[in-house]
Design a protein around this motif. Structure first.
Motif, mmCIF file in Angstrom:
data_model
loop_
_atom_site.group_PDB
_atom_site.id
_atom_site.type_symbol
_atom_site.label_atom_id
_atom_site.label_comp_id
_atom_site.label_asym_id
_atom_site.label_seq_id
_atom_site.Cartn_x
_atom_site.Cartn_y
_atom_site.Cartn_z
ATOM 1 N N UNK A 95 0.834 -1.201 0.000
ATOM 2 C CA UNK A 95 0.000 0.000 0.000
ATOM 3 C C UNK A 95 0.870 1.254 0.000
ATOM 4 N N UNK A 96 1.926 1.238 0.822
ATOM 5 C CA UNK A 96 2.832 2.388 0.868
ATOM 6 C C UNK A 96 3.552 2.570 -0.459
ATOM 7 N N UNK A 97 3.955 1.483 -1.083
ATOM 8 C CA UNK A 97 4.713 1.550 -2.330
ATOM 9 C C UNK A 97 3.899 2.167 -3.465
ATOM 10 N N UNK A 98 2.594 1.943 -3.461
ATOM 11 C CA UNK A 98 1.770 2.511 -4.541
ATOM 12 C C UNK A 98 1.251 3.904 -4.201
ATOM 13 N N UNK A 99 1.618 4.438 -3.013
ATOM 14 C CA UNK A 99 1.278 5.809 -2.694
ATOM 15 C C UNK A 99 0.099 6.022 -1.783
ATOM 16 N N UNK A 100 -0.440 4.960 -1.182
ATOM 17 C CA UNK A 100 -1.536 5.133 -0.238
ATOM 18 C C UNK A 100 -1.040 5.851 1.015
ATOM 19 N N UNK A 101 -1.940 6.542 1.697
ATOM 20 C CA UNK A 101 -1.621 7.150 2.982
ATOM 21 C C UNK A 101 -1.768 6.083 4.062
#
Length: 317
Positions: A95-101
């Protein structure tokens, strides 16, 4: 934009911290002008009851696949443990890698730390867990004094009620002051608190049977253009000045002067976002009186001059 919110539950989840996320993002407040959120409660075992830290059970209806397109992935507090489910950690990393908060409440920071998402980053957690956190994640830049840390796509909050502060801050950042204020008023909490969690370390908030100061706080927000003195506010609260001052710090984390100044800045932010008023008029409407005072306090709190803020966030037609 915040549209889809996925909350990750694990065994020994803390109900209050989970409830904070559900209260801010899980309720339909479209009648108040709050945009709808697609709120998903997820776990590695959807549909299976999980134990909570308060000896009850909760059920997450959805699996971790809901994290794949969530705008916000939130991790509430859970009991500290030596190791966390690798499936959860991997889903958080993706999730972090694709830009999610990513947002953690209280000890949820340990989960983000275990996923390697706080290495070299500023963060916080409950003051009681700071030493343990530093031992576990020595490269994380732990700040034990603040209510929350906003580091772009990763937000960490201190204990319990600080999760409310972090969630409302995120709403304000992504959706504007008006939406955050509407949610806060429905929750009957200040839309923004000043101060940090150091005040609670050596002298915890005292238990008190007196009623909350919320009615006084609401009245102050509705009357920002008048002068607020401790004697006058204490009389309104039907308390001695000393008791009022102590209770005010206990409930808001700051003094009446600093608190009302912050509320005036919030009013100014809303007017800058939603109206074409001039700076002098906004200074009057928000209670500062002069444009010079507005500019001084606005820059101190927000970090940019009012004109720059308006150019970035104004939504009025």
């Amino acid at each position: 934009m915040l549209r889809k919110i996925a909350v990750v539950l694990m065994e020994d989840i803390a109900l209050f911290e989970f409830g904070v996320l559900a209260e801010v993002f899980g309720l339909d407040r479209t009648d108040d002008g709050v945009p709808p959120f697609d709120f998903k409660v997820c776990s590695t075992t959807p549909g299976v009851p999980m134990q909570t830290s308060s000896h009850s059970q909760v059920i997450a209806p959805y699996g971790l696949d809901e994290l794949e397109d969530a705008d916000l992935v939130a991790v509430p507090a859970t009991n500290w443990r030596q190791a966390y489910d690798e499936r959860v950690l991997d889903a958080l990393r993706k999730a972090a890698a694709r830009g999610a908060i990513l947002l953690s409440v209280c000890s949820g920071a340990f989960v983000l730390g275990a996923a390697g998402l706080l290495d070299g980053r500023p963060c916080t957690t409950h003051w009681r867990y700071v030493d343990r956190f530093r031992r576990e994640f020595p490269t994380a830049k732990m700040d034990p004094d603040v209510l929350f840390v906003d580091d772009g796509n990763v937000i960490t909050s201190a204990g319990t009620a600080a999760g409310i502060d972090a969630c409302l801050h995120l709403v304000r950042r992504e959706l504007g002051s008006a939406v955050a204020t509407r949610i806060a008023r429905r929750m009957v909490v200040p839309p923004q608190r000043d101060g940090g969690q150091r005040q609670y370390v050596e002298v915890p908030v005292p238990e008190c049977s007196a009623e909350s100061l919320q009615p006084v706080l609401n009245w102050m927000v509705d009357n920002l253009t008048i002068e607020h003195t401790v004697p006058a506010l204490a009389r309104r609260a039907q308390m001695s000045e000393r008791t009022f001052a102590r209770r005010f710090v206990a409930e808001t984390g700051t003094t009446p002067l600093k608190w009302v100044t912050t509320q005036r800045v919030l009013r100014a932010r809303t007017l800058l976002e939603q109206t074409r008023m001039g700076i002098e008029q906004i200074a009057t409407e928000s209670g500062f009186g002069t444009a010079a005072l507005l500019r001084h306090h606005f820059r101190r709190v927000v970090g940019v001059p009012p004109q720059d803020y308006r150019r970035t966030f104004q939504t009025a037609g």
